[in-house]
Structure formats: C-alpha cells, structure tokens
Design a protein around this motif. Sequence first.
Motif, PDB file in Angstrom:
ATOM      1  N   ALA A 177      -2.372  -7.769  -6.938  1.00 53.09           N
ATOM      2  CA  ALA A 177      -2.876  -6.391  -6.853  1.00 53.09           C
ATOM      3  C   ALA A 177      -2.843  -5.715  -8.230  1.00 53.09           C
ATOM      4  O   ALA A 177      -3.798  -5.032  -8.617  1.00 53.09           O
ATOM      5  CB  ALA A 177      -2.056  -5.591  -5.850  1.00 53.09           C
ATOM      6  N   GLN A 178      -1.736  -5.922  -8.980  1.00 53.33           N
ATOM      7  CA  GLN A 178      -1.633  -5.339 -10.332  1.00 53.33           C
ATOM      8  C   GLN A 178      -2.730  -5.875 -11.238  1.00 53.33           C
ATOM      9  O   GLN A 178      -3.415  -5.121 -11.930  1.00 53.33           O
ATOM     10  CB  GLN A 178      -0.281  -5.717 -10.972  1.00 53.33           C
ATOM     11  N   TYR A 179      -2.876  -7.199 -11.225  1.00 54.12           N
ATOM     12  CA  TYR A 179      -3.895  -7.802 -12.092  1.00 54.12           C
ATOM     13  C   TYR A 179      -5.281  -7.268 -11.754  1.00 54.12           C
ATOM     14  O   TYR A 179      -6.056  -6.898 -12.639  1.00 54.12           O
ATOM     15  CB  TYR A 179      -3.890  -9.344 -11.991  1.00 54.12           C
ATOM     16  N   LEU A 180      -5.612  -7.236 -10.456  1.00 51.38           N
ATOM     17  CA  LEU A 180      -6.958  -6.814 -10.040  1.00 51.38           C
ATOM     18  C   LEU A 180      -7.236  -5.366 -10.444  1.00 51.38           C
ATOM     19  O   LEU A 180      -8.337  -5.032 -10.886  1.00 51.38           O
ATOM     20  CB  LEU A 180      -7.118  -6.974  -8.523  1.00 51.38           C
ATOM     21  N   ALA A 181      -6.211  -4.515 -10.303  1.00 54.35           N
ATOM     22  CA  ALA A 181      -6.383  -3.097 -10.673  1.00 54.35           C
ATOM     23  C   ALA A 181      -6.601  -2.988 -12.180  1.00 54.35           C
ATOM     24  O   ALA A 181      -7.508  -2.277 -12.644  1.00 54.35           O
ATOM     25  CB  ALA A 181      -5.168  -2.298 -10.236  1.00 54.35           C
TER      26      ALA A 181
END
Lengths: 64, 215
Positions: free
Chosen positions: A17-21
């Motif tokens: 989720a962090q990477y995608l954001a």
Amino acid sequence: MLKINGENVDAAGKTLAQYLAEAGFNQVRIAVERNGEIVPKAKYGETVLAEGDCVEVVNFVGGG
Amino acid sequence: MDCRPVPSREEIFAALEKKQGSVATAKLQAATVAICGLGGLGSNIAISLARSGIGKLILIDFDTVDITNLHRQQYKASQVGLPKASALLENLKEIAPYVQYEVHNEKVTAENAVRLLEDADIVCEAFDRADAKAMLVDVVLEQFPQKTLVAASGMAGFDSGNAILTRKVTGRFYLCGDGKSDVDQDIGLTAPRVMLCAAHQALTVIRLILGEKDA
C-alpha cells in the motif's frame, strides 16, 4: 532490491500500500501480482515487500 | 422474419470439423467460457466463440442496448432499449443455434462472482470501466485457483491496431490491448480497434482450450 514491472526498485520493507501510494497508483484501477500470485486489495496494507520479490502492477484503463 | 430452415446440429458440427479439424472442434465443444460484460469486447468475443463451436457460453451484463453502442457492439438498431444479455442471445441463436447459452441480466460483483462464474473453465473480462476490470481480476484470480482469466486494457482511440497485443502476465492471467489508450481521455472508441482487442481475447481463449504450448 526487488523488481516492480521489470524495474529494480528499492522498496523492501515497505508495505505494498505504501509503495503504490508513493508511486501514484490509483488502487481501484489496478491488479497486483507478487511472485506469480494475485494480491487481494484487502491485503495491500499488510503485504510487506521483500528483497528479491517480483511484482507486477497492472494499471487498467477504461474502454470496452 | 425469415423462417428458412437452419442446418442441423450434425451438419454444423461437420462443417466446423472441416474448417478447424476434429481434435480442435471436440476440445472447443467440451469447453465452457464466461464473458463478463457484453459491450464492444464481450459481444464480439461471444460471436467469435459461438462461431467456433464452443460448448457453452455464460453471458453476463446488467445494461441495456443504447443507440451509442451500435457503432461497435454486435446489436441491431431494432434492439435499442433491450437488455444486452437477451438481445445478444437472440443474435447468437441465429448465428450458432447449437451452442449452449446461459445468460444473466445482472451486474457482476465481488459477492455474486462465484455463483455466476463457477461453471466456467475460462473467464473473459470485457467490462468498460477500469475499476470493474481490476475488481474482476482480483476476484477471479483469488477465488478460483483453477480458472484462467483473459482481460483487456487499452483499445480506445484511433492509434494503430498493431499496438494491440496479448501478454501473459502470469500463469492464469492474460491481458490484451495496448495497455494505455484510455476512453476517459475522450479519444473515442472505434469498432475495428475494439474488435481487434476482442479478437485477441477470443483467440487467446481458443488457444488455451486447445492447449497450444506457447499460449
């Protein structure tokens, strides 16, 4: 290092989720495969990227 | 309405064997394919697979035929306003009367996908909205470890048809299209480009059913 869409990315330890954001993906328009398996959307927050992972983010566009 | 007699099941089957070979025809006859979304992609995929003598098609769409669909979707002007699922069924029965059809006039959701898709060997994603496409990929690949999904992304606009490709993302997930032309950018949709993408999807389905080794 891990591979995301064929590119080396220094994202080990981050959640998916962090990477995608950070990479600017709109979560409702994508599907993510990690090491050959689909990652369900509900698990983006708890999936921690690891060294050597091979990730493919498929970004869908509209039309049909 | 014209009421001329149609060829028998045996005659159609013999013709398919003549054109496709008996081994391929038998494999296609034994397969069940679900098509989610019966617009420009789904209606064209359905007609290709029905003509190929697929055993059973599961056809799902909640929408009705709109006048703006006629330029690229396999409906007739006289069918504007009808549910797409029943209108396509009517057209398919005229083209390929001996295929088994199961139609659902409803919206595929994460909740009903298992009920709608459980009988299918292969699922085609043929929606128009990007979020719906992503939802179906998640649901099928997560909930059906035995099924293969053939999805599409990027067939809008007037760019070269040569940009439309089929890519194997992973073992059970194939993606057709150019990957980037987005209808939301107001670049339009044109029948041949959408049909090219639908043809990629239908051909991928057939190649998977036949067990082509590079599929």
